[in-house]
Write an enzyme that holds these catalytic residues in place. Sequence first.
Site, PDB file in Angstrom:
ATOM      1  CE  LYS A 115     -16.346  56.814 113.114  1.00  0.00           C
ATOM      2  NZ  LYS A 115     -17.013  57.320 114.317  1.00  0.00           N
ATOM      3  CE  LYS A 197     -20.241  63.345 111.416  1.00  0.00           C
ATOM      4  NZ  LYS A 197     -21.058  62.114 111.724  1.00  0.00           N
ATOM      5  CE  LYS A 200     -22.203  60.205 119.399  1.00  0.00           C
ATOM      6  NZ  LYS A 200     -21.777  59.059 118.527  1.00  0.00           N
TER       7      LYS A 200
END
Length: 335
Positions: A115, A197, A200
């Site tokens: 992140k 992965k 969203k």
Amino acid sequence: MLQDKKVLFSGMQATGNLTIGNYLGALQNWVKLSDEYECFYSVVDLHSITVRQDPAELRKRARKLLTLYIAAGLDPDKNCIYYQSHVSAHAELAWILNCFTYMGELNRMTQFKDKSSKHADNINAGLFTYPVLMAADILLYQADVVPVGIDQMQHLELTRDIAQRFNSVYGDVFTVPEPFIGKVGAKIMSLQDPAKKMSKSDENPNASVYLMDDPDTIMRKFKRAVTDSEGVVRYDEEKQPGICNLIDIYCACTGKTKEETEREFSGKGYGDFKTAVGTAVVDRLSPLQAKMADLEKNKDYIDQIIKQNAEKASYVATKTLRKVQKKVGFPERVR
Ligand code: ATP
Ligand code: LTN
């Protein structure tokens, strides 16, 4: 606790539109486990603001996510479905647990590294201590089990370490939780890059199938899914990662095994297989989509769930928080 059942806790962030990765890796297992456990399912909105959000959008998404939990089959009378931000004990326990977590531990978290590279302009302290808030979520409810996808395993291990560390100083305060990772669907990969992965927050809309995608969109995304030139429907992780991902999705939607799937499509081409996977996903999602549309019309019903369940969650969470506050030496409240 209300019954003798063991306790389950899990949560999701309202940071985007849910994908079939979230559904097959987590939400579907929540529904399967919900009769067996006393369950708490949170919309973890405190976690969401570790990445900058538009306030109106966040509020809308959080409500959609809470409604989706119900549409997916969680009975809100039997499962405590609530917003994390409505229960202040989460933030309070997180503070205390921050003082029982080492910088070195948080530095090792791969989600923090991912992140921070994605949001290099906003590497805030909340992003760094995110896993401590997650530990607080789980430990407040004395959860025995936490169903999540594989990517959350590292956070679960840290939660166990924090609980054990606290218990070793103050006695048996926290239940040490076990992760629950489903046998199928624990890591659904991107349809455009099977090494990544499905997420969203992926920028490429063809990489993810969203729970609210219409049947045509779903079929189109599967038709475009990246595969290989082997031409055989076979579970070979090294040579055919794209096909493995499609087999995983198919198995998670139909309940069939990998071997059954290989047999079913032996001698058939990728075109047939992709159509079958798309159809299986459409069939799996259509009842959920219909229920979602119904629930969204019923504002009062959802409001009443939000209110009742926040009270129930607060009651349970505050009990643990008071115990912890006493253990660490905060003064007793004068009644
Ligand atoms: P973001 O991309 O915004 O970081 P995300 O799609 O990874 O979000 P989360 O809200 O972090 O979703 O995860 C919710 C739950 O879904 C977690 O239990 C997580 O392990 C699971 N999950 C997320 N992506 C997948 C996936 N591709 N396959 C299986 N499970 C997944
Ligand atoms: N970090 C989790 C969401 C989450 C969670 C939790 C999951 C926050 N608190 C407690 C299980 C239990 C994620 O999926 N990104």
